[in-house]
Design a protein around this motif. Structure first.
Motif, PDB file in Angstrom:
ATOM      1  N   LYS A   1     -27.514  24.959  14.159  1.00 29.50           N
ATOM      2  CA  LYS A   1     -28.328  25.950  14.870  1.00 29.50           C
ATOM      3  C   LYS A   1     -29.797  25.784  14.478  1.00 29.50           C
ATOM      4  O   LYS A   1     -30.343  26.602  13.727  1.00 29.50           O
ATOM      5  CB  LYS A   1     -27.826  27.365  14.571  1.00 29.50           C
ATOM      6  CG  LYS A   1     -26.387  27.597  15.038  1.00 29.50           C
ATOM      7  CD  LYS A   1     -25.949  29.021  14.878  1.00 29.50           C
ATOM      8  CE  LYS A   1     -24.530  29.219  15.382  1.00 29.50           C
ATOM      9  NZ  LYS A   1     -24.380  29.006  16.831  1.00 29.50           N
TER      10      LYS A   1
ATOM     11  N   GLU B   1     -32.387  26.387  15.971  1.00 28.67           N
ATOM     12  CA  GLU B   1     -33.301  27.429  16.452  1.00 28.67           C
ATOM     13  C   GLU B   1     -33.467  28.567  15.444  1.00 28.67           C
ATOM     14  O   GLU B   1     -34.364  29.403  15.585  1.00 28.67           O
ATOM     15  CB  GLU B   1     -32.793  28.007  17.780  1.00 28.67           C
ATOM     16  CG  GLU B   1     -31.540  28.868  17.691  1.00 28.67           C
ATOM     17  CD  GLU B   1     -30.242  28.074  17.634  1.00 28.67           C
ATOM     18  OE1 GLU B   1     -29.176  28.696  17.683  1.00 28.67           O
ATOM     19  OE2 GLU B   1     -30.314  26.832  17.563  1.00 28.67           O
ATOM     20  N   LEU B   2     -32.603  28.620  14.414  1.00 25.10           N
ATOM     21  CA  LEU B   2     -32.660  29.697  13.430  1.00 25.10           C
ATOM     22  C   LEU B   2     -33.511  29.279  12.230  1.00 25.10           C
ATOM     23  O   LEU B   2     -33.392  28.168  11.723  1.00 25.10           O
ATOM     24  CB  LEU B   2     -31.255  30.068  12.949  1.00 25.10           C
ATOM     25  CG  LEU B   2     -30.276  30.586  14.015  1.00 25.10           C
ATOM     26  CD1 LEU B   2     -28.954  30.951  13.373  1.00 25.10           C
ATOM     27  CD2 LEU B   2     -30.858  31.793  14.741  1.00 25.10           C
ATOM     28  N   ASN B   3     -34.359  30.194  11.763  1.00 27.24           N
ATOM     29  CA  ASN B   3     -35.156  29.904  10.575  1.00 27.24           C
ATOM     30  C   ASN B   3     -34.354  30.212   9.315  1.00 27.24           C
ATOM     31  O   ASN B   3     -33.176  30.577   9.389  1.00 27.24           O
ATOM     32  CB  ASN B   3     -36.476  30.698  10.601  1.00 27.24           C
ATOM     33  CG  ASN B   3     -36.236  32.209  10.676  1.00 27.24           C
ATOM     34  OD1 ASN B   3     -35.204  32.718  10.237  1.00 27.24           O
ATOM     35  ND2 ASN B   3     -37.200  32.930  11.230  1.00 27.24           N
TER      36      ASN B   3
ATOM     37  N   VAL C   1     -34.460  32.662   7.102  1.00 30.00           N
ATOM     38  CA  VAL C   1     -33.984  34.043   6.953  1.00 30.00           C
ATOM     39  C   VAL C   1     -32.796  34.298   7.872  1.00 30.00           C
ATOM     40  O   VAL C   1     -31.775  34.874   7.462  1.00 30.00           O
ATOM     41  CB  VAL C   1     -35.123  35.038   7.249  1.00 30.00           C
ATOM     42  CG1 VAL C   1     -34.603  36.468   7.205  1.00 30.00           C
ATOM     43  CG2 VAL C   1     -36.265  34.852   6.254  1.00 30.00           C
ATOM     44  N   LYS C   2     -32.896  33.880   9.134  1.00 34.37           N
ATOM     45  CA  LYS C   2     -31.826  34.105  10.098  1.00 34.37           C
ATOM     46  C   LYS C   2     -30.564  33.326   9.725  1.00 34.37           C
ATOM     47  O   LYS C   2     -29.438  33.805   9.932  1.00 34.37           O
ATOM     48  CB  LYS C   2     -32.287  33.702  11.500  1.00 34.37           C
ATOM     49  CG  LYS C   2     -33.395  34.593  12.063  1.00 34.37           C
ATOM     50  CD  LYS C   2     -32.904  36.010  12.279  1.00 34.37           C
ATOM     51  CE  LYS C   2     -33.984  36.879  12.930  1.00 34.37           C
ATOM     52  NZ  LYS C   2     -33.529  38.280  13.110  1.00 34.37           N
ATOM     53  N   ALA C   3     -30.731  32.120   9.173  1.00 38.00           N
ATOM     54  CA  ALA C   3     -29.574  31.322   8.752  1.00 38.00           C
ATOM     55  C   ALA C   3     -28.813  32.032   7.637  1.00 38.00           C
ATOM     56  O   ALA C   3     -27.575  32.093   7.643  1.00 38.00           O
ATOM     57  CB  ALA C   3     -30.035  29.944   8.287  1.00 38.00           C
ATOM     58  N   ARG C   4     -29.549  32.588   6.682  1.00 40.07           N
ATOM     59  CA  ARG C   4     -28.896  33.329   5.593  1.00 40.07           C
ATOM     60  C   ARG C   4     -28.208  34.579   6.123  1.00 40.07           C
ATOM     61  O   ARG C   4     -27.084  34.899   5.725  1.00 40.07           O
ATOM     62  CB  ARG C   4     -29.919  33.689   4.519  1.00 40.07           C
ATOM     63  CG  ARG C   4     -29.308  34.312   3.259  1.00 40.07           C
ATOM     64  CD  ARG C   4     -30.400  34.684   2.278  1.00 40.07           C
ATOM     65  NE  ARG C   4     -31.180  35.811   2.744  1.00 40.07           N
ATOM     66  CZ  ARG C   4     -30.912  37.078   2.470  1.00 40.07           C
ATOM     67  NH1 ARG C   4     -29.843  37.392   1.729  1.00 40.07           N
ATOM     68  NH2 ARG C   4     -31.668  38.044   2.924  1.00 40.07           N
ATOM     69  N   GLU C   5     -28.865  35.293   7.018  1.00 35.96           N
ATOM     70  CA  GLU C   5     -28.286  36.517   7.577  1.00 35.96           C
ATOM     71  C   GLU C   5     -27.017  36.220   8.374  1.00 35.96           C
ATOM     72  O   GLU C   5     -26.036  36.977   8.291  1.00 35.96           O
ATOM     73  CB  GLU C   5     -29.316  37.219   8.466  1.00 35.96           C
ATOM     74  CG  GLU C   5     -30.477  37.825   7.690  1.00 35.96           C
ATOM     75  CD  GLU C   5     -31.536  38.416   8.604  1.00 35.96           C
ATOM     76  OE1 GLU C   5     -31.426  38.220   9.846  1.00 35.96           O
ATOM     77  OE2 GLU C   5     -32.465  39.077   8.093  1.00 35.96           O
ATOM     78  N   LEU C   6     -27.020  35.126   9.122  1.00 33.07           N
ATOM     79  CA  LEU C   6     -25.829  34.762   9.894  1.00 33.07           C
ATOM     80  C   LEU C   6     -24.676  34.393   8.968  1.00 33.07           C
ATOM     81  O   LEU C   6     -23.526  34.753   9.215  1.00 33.07           O
ATOM     82  CB  LEU C   6     -26.142  33.594  10.830  1.00 33.07           C
ATOM     83  CG  LEU C   6     -24.986  33.104  11.705  1.00 33.07           C
ATOM     84  CD1 LEU C   6     -24.476  34.222  12.609  1.00 33.07           C
ATOM     85  CD2 LEU C   6     -25.415  31.901  12.534  1.00 33.07           C
TER      86      LEU C   6
ATOM     87  N   GLU D   1     -23.218  37.559   7.612  1.00 32.01           N
ATOM     88  CA  GLU D   1     -22.436  38.270   8.638  1.00 32.01           C
ATOM     89  C   GLU D   1     -21.066  37.622   8.850  1.00 32.01           C
ATOM     90  O   GLU D   1     -20.041  38.313   8.919  1.00 32.01           O
ATOM     91  CB  GLU D   1     -23.216  38.284   9.945  1.00 32.01           C
ATOM     92  CG  GLU D   1     -22.458  38.906  11.116  1.00 32.01           C
ATOM     93  CD  GLU D   1     -23.161  38.698  12.435  1.00 32.01           C
ATOM     94  OE1 GLU D   1     -22.524  38.937  13.482  1.00 32.01           O
ATOM     95  OE2 GLU D   1     -24.344  38.282  12.443  1.00 32.01           O
TER      96      GLU D   1
ATOM     97  N   GLU E   1     -24.458  33.009  21.735  1.00 31.02           N
ATOM     98  CA  GLU E   1     -24.756  34.423  21.889  1.00 31.02           C
ATOM     99  C   GLU E   1     -24.440  34.856  23.314  1.00 31.02           C
ATOM    100  O   GLU E   1     -24.744  34.148  24.278  1.00 31.02           O
ATOM    101  CB  GLU E   1     -26.242  34.695  21.593  1.00 31.02           C
ATOM    102  CG  GLU E   1     -26.599  34.470  20.139  1.00 31.02           C
ATOM    103  CD  GLU E   1     -28.035  34.871  19.876  1.00 31.02           C
ATOM    104  OE1 GLU E   1     -28.677  35.379  20.816  1.00 31.02           O
ATOM    105  OE2 GLU E   1     -28.503  34.675  18.755  1.00 31.02           O
TER     106      GLU E   1
END
Length: 277
Positions: free
Chosen positions: A174, A176-178, A180-185, A188, A264
Motif C-alpha cells: 500500500k 499510498e499510505l504514509n 503513520v497510516k501504515a502503523r494505524e492500519l 487495526e 476501501e
C-alpha cells in the motif's frame, strides 16, 4: 463405450465431463466444467497459516531459501561496514532489507517468481528509502517508548511489536499510505489476532528449544553421546539458515489473511433527487 480425448478415461454414455480430468465430452462441450472444491486447512488460525506457508514454500524452496540467506548475509555485511563508517546506517540498513524481504516473501507466498536483485528494491530512489525508513522508524520508536514503562515495559513492547508486525508488508503493498497510516492500519488489523501471531512464533521456537534440549541431554550419555551432539549442531545450523525463510512466509501469510488485497469501499452515492415534472 467412448473415451476421453484428453486422458483416455472410459466414459459412460451421456456423460458431459470426464470423471478423471474434467474435460468436456462432445455432448457437454458447451457446458462449463465443474470446479473441484479446494479444502481449506482446518484448525486454529496459526496452524492454518503454517499449512499455507509450508505449501507455498514447497513451490520454490531452493530459490527462496537462497535469496533469504543472501538477504541475511548482506544485512550482516552492510551493518558491519556501516557500523565502522556511519553508525546510524547500522540501524537503517536492516530496515531496508526487512521490507525488501517482506516483498519477496509475499511474492513467494503467491507462488510468483522472485529474483536476487529485489533485495535492493527499497534502495532504488530517495523517496522509497525515506518512506521505508519513516515507516519502520516510526514503529520502532513507539515500541521503544512502550519498553520504557517500569517493570511491565518489556511485556508492552512485545505486544506492540505484534501490533506493528504488518507494517513492512503494508509499506510494500500500500504505497499510498504514509508511516503513520501504515502503523494505524497494522494496529487495526491485528486486533484480536495478536495471540495467534504470538502462538505462531512460540510454537516454532518452543519445538526447536525442546529438540535441542533433548539432543543435548542425550549428548551427555557415554560413548553414543557424541553422535547426538553432532545431530544437535547440525540441527542448529539448519535452524539458522531455514528458520528466517519459514517465519518470513508465515508472516506474509498473516498479512494476506488479515489484510490481503482488500480495497476501501467506495462511498455510497446519494440517490439523485427526483425532478418534478
Amino acid at each position: 463405450m467412448a473415451f476421453c480425448r484428453n486422458c483416455g478415461q472410459k466414459l459412460e454414455d451421456g456423460v458431459a465431463f470426464c470423471p478423471n480430468c474434467g474435460t468436456a465430452t462432445g455432448e457437454g462441450a458447451a457446458v462449463q466444467a465443474p470446479v473441484k472444491e479446494v479444502k481449506e486447512p482446518s484448525g486454529p488460525l496459526f496452524w492454518r497459516i503454517y499449512m499455507k506457508a509450508f505449501g507455498a514454500l514447497m513451490e520454490k524452496p531452493f530459490k527462496l531459501w537462497g535469496i533469504s540467506l543472501l538477504g541475511t548475509l548482506l544485512t550482516g555485511v552492510f551493518v558491519a561496514l556501516a557500523g565502522v563508517a556511519i553508525p546510524a546506517f547500522a540501524i537503517a540498513i536492516p530496515w531496508l532489507f526487512t521490507v525488501a524481504l517482506a516483498a519477496i516473501f509475499l511474492k513467494g507466498y503467491h507462488r510468483e517468481q522472485v529474483y536476487c536483485y529485489e533485495l535492493f528494491s527499497t534502495m532504488k530512489d530517495w523517496a522509497t528509502i525515506k518512506r521505508v525508513l519513516s515507516g519502520m522508524g516510526w514503529s520502532f520508536l513507539w515500541i521503544f517508548l512502550w519498553s520504557l514503562i517500569p517493570i511491565v515495559g518489556p511485556i508492552f513492547a512485545i505486544i506492540k511489536g505484534y501490533e506493528y508486525a504488518l507494517v513492512p508488508y503494508i509499506l510494500v503493498k500500500k504505497p499510498e499510505l504514509n508511516a503513520v497510516k501504515a502503523r494505524e492500519l497494522s494496529i487495526e488489523k491485528t486486533k484480536g489476532f495478536k495471540g495467534q501471531m504470538f502462538l505462531a512464533d512460540l510454537v516454532v521456537y518452543a519445538m526447536i528449544f525442546v529438540a535441542i534440549a533433548i539432543l543435548f541431554g542425550l549428548g551427555m550419555i557415554k560413548y553414543i553421546g557424541v553422535l547426538f551432539l553432532i545431530i544437535m549442531v547440525l540441527l542448529m545450523i539448519c535452524v539458522g539458515v531455514l528458520l528466517p525463510l519459514f517465519m518470513g512466509i508465515v508472516h506474509a501469510a498473516f498479512y494476506e489473511e488479515l489484510i490481503g488485497d482488500e480495497e476501501e469501499e467506495p462511498a455510497a452515492e446519494e440517490p439523485a433527487e427526483k425532478v418534478e415534472e
